[in-house]
Enzyme design. Structure first.
Site, PDB file in Angstrom:
ATOM      1  N   THR A  28       0.851  -1.197   0.000  1.00 47.32           N
ATOM      2  CA  THR A  28       0.000   0.000   0.000  1.00 47.32           C
ATOM      3  C   THR A  28       0.886   1.246   0.000  1.00 47.32           C
ATOM      4  OG1 THR A  28      -1.704  -1.189   1.232  1.00 47.32           O
ATOM      5  CG2 THR A  28      -1.786   1.208   1.362  1.00 47.32           C
ATOM      6  N   ASP A  82       6.156  -4.079  -1.722  1.00 51.59           N
ATOM      7  CA  ASP A  82       5.571  -3.058  -0.845  1.00 51.59           C
ATOM      8  C   ASP A  82       6.551  -1.901  -0.651  1.00 51.59           C
ATOM      9  OD1 ASP A  82       3.839  -1.778   0.889  1.00 51.59           O
ATOM     10  OD2 ASP A  82       3.726  -3.410   2.337  1.00 51.59           O
ATOM     11  N   GLY A  83       6.057  -0.800  -0.116  1.00 42.69           N
ATOM     12  CA  GLY A  83       6.889   0.351   0.246  1.00 42.69           C
ATOM     13  C   GLY A  83       7.261   0.298   1.715  1.00 42.69           C
ATOM     14  N   LYS A  95       6.802   0.458   8.931  1.00 46.40           N
ATOM     15  CA  LYS A  95       5.742   0.564   7.941  1.00 46.40           C
ATOM     16  C   LYS A  95       4.444   0.947   8.646  1.00 46.40           C
ATOM     17  CE  LYS A  95       5.140  -2.452   4.848  1.00 46.40           C
ATOM     18  NZ  LYS A  95       4.710  -1.290   4.007  1.00 46.40           N
ATOM     19  N   GLY A  98       0.276   4.081   5.858  1.00 47.65           N
ATOM     20  CA  GLY A  98      -1.066   3.982   5.271  1.00 47.65           C
ATOM     21  C   GLY A  98      -2.005   3.155   6.127  1.00 47.65           C
ATOM     22  N   GLU A 104      -0.210  -6.035   5.618  1.00 47.06           N
ATOM     23  CA  GLU A 104       1.088  -6.028   4.922  1.00 47.06           C
ATOM     24  C   GLU A 104       2.035  -7.049   5.545  1.00 47.06           C
ATOM     25  OE1 GLU A 104       1.146  -1.363   3.460  1.00 47.06           O
ATOM     26  OE2 GLU A 104       2.046  -1.877   5.371  1.00 47.06           O
TER      27      GLU A 104
HETATM   28  C1  5RP Z   1       1.347   1.604   4.269  1.00 43.92           C
HETATM   29  C2  5RP Z   1       2.830   1.542   4.261  1.00 43.92           C
HETATM   30  C3  5RP Z   1       3.527   2.178   3.100  1.00 43.92           C
HETATM   31  O1  5RP Z   1       4.225   1.191   2.412  1.00 43.92           O
HETATM   32  C4  5RP Z   1       4.464   3.240   3.606  1.00 43.92           C
HETATM   33  O2  5RP Z   1       3.706   4.176   4.353  1.00 43.92           O
HETATM   34  C5  5RP Z   1       5.189   3.944   2.478  1.00 43.92           C
HETATM   35  O3  5RP Z   1       4.291   4.691   1.715  1.00 43.92           O
HETATM   36  P1  5RP Z   1       4.758   5.628   0.528  1.00 43.92           P
HETATM   37  O4  5RP Z   1       5.246   4.748  -0.568  1.00 43.92           O
HETATM   38  O5  5RP Z   1       3.508   6.405   0.171  1.00 43.92           O
HETATM   39  O6  5RP Z   1       5.824   6.530   1.060  1.00 43.92           O
HETATM   40  O7  5RP Z   1       3.464   0.992   5.112  1.00 43.92           O
HETATM   41  O8  5RP Z   1       0.805   1.048   5.449  1.00 43.92           O
END
Ligand code: 5RP
Length: 230
Positions: A28, A82-83, A95, A98, A104
């Protein structure tokens, strides 16, 4: 060139990681969003099944016409992308920016390979330097958990959305997202275990030993950081 481009460069690197696989888990966030856009333009994506970590990601995948499965009944995820909010030199991560860290973590833990995509600003010496550690708490445990964290010396508060909803941010599963301000964390695994030991805490945003590779995008390109899987 911009930091938007840095996210795109990291996302591009993950494309080759998922090619040839049938079941792909999808995280996400804004970097993952870039990944989904790039993926949708790849011919091979029509033959893949995607397991989303959030309603947000499910909607984004479907908008691009990609096939979405329910995480609770999907077959084994072959590769998960994932990010992250922070990444330390050991590739441990914070993490949950979001609020999706519980799903995740479930997807990442059970996936055969875990790929993370971040821009350079996410690299830190110690987790907790820039972001609080999010935890997901059952609503019936909220006040006791907050009191317990305060007793243990942590500043912790439910996360509130900018606008559009009264009350704290809830996860897709109905847990309250609480941000725990830790400052730089010397032992992420120990902190994760302590937080997880509090009844009512469902999960934390500390991902210790989850990354097989982290692609770090910059405006100019991308580098891969790897570490042996624990
Ligand atoms: C969501 C996360 C996202 O991977 C994290 O917040 C990074 O988001 P972005 O790519 O918008 O910086 O952990 O729960």
């Amino acid at each position: 060139m911009s930091w938007e481009q840095a996210k795109v460069n990291a996302a591009k690197a993950a494309l080759s990681e998922v090619e040839g696989y049938r079941v792909v888990g999808v995280g996400t966030g804004s970097t993952v969003e870039k990944f989904i856009e790039l993926l949708a333009r790849e011919g091979f994506s029509k033959n893949q099944l995607y397991v989303p970590s959030s309603i947000d990601t499910a909607l984004k995948l479907s908008r691009w016409g990609l096939l979405v499965l329910d995480p609770g009944s999907a077959p084994e995820v072959e590769v998960y992308v994932d990010g992250a909010d922070e990444v330390d030199p050991e590739l441990n991560m914070i993490k949950g920016g979001g609020a999706a860290m519980t799903t995740e973590k479930i997807l990442a833990y059970y996936a055969r390979r875990r790929v993370f995509i971040v821009d350079q600003t996410k690299l830190v010496d110690k987790l907790g330097e820039k972001h609080p550690v999010p935890i997901e708490v059952l609503p019936c445990a909220l006040a006791p958990v907050l009191r317990e964290l305060e007793k243990r010396g942590f500043k912790a508060a439910p996360r509130y959305p900018g606008k559009g909803k009264a009350g704290p941010v809830m996860s897709d599963a109905g847990g309250v997202i609480v941000d725990v301000h830790t400052g730089p964390v010397s032992d992420p695994e120990k902190l994760n275990l302590m937080l997880r030991s509090l009844p009512g805490v469902v999960e934390t945003g500390l991902f210790v030993g989850y990354a097989d590779v982290v692609y770090v995008g910059s405006p100019e390109g991308c580098k891969a950081l790897t570490k042996a899987r624990r």
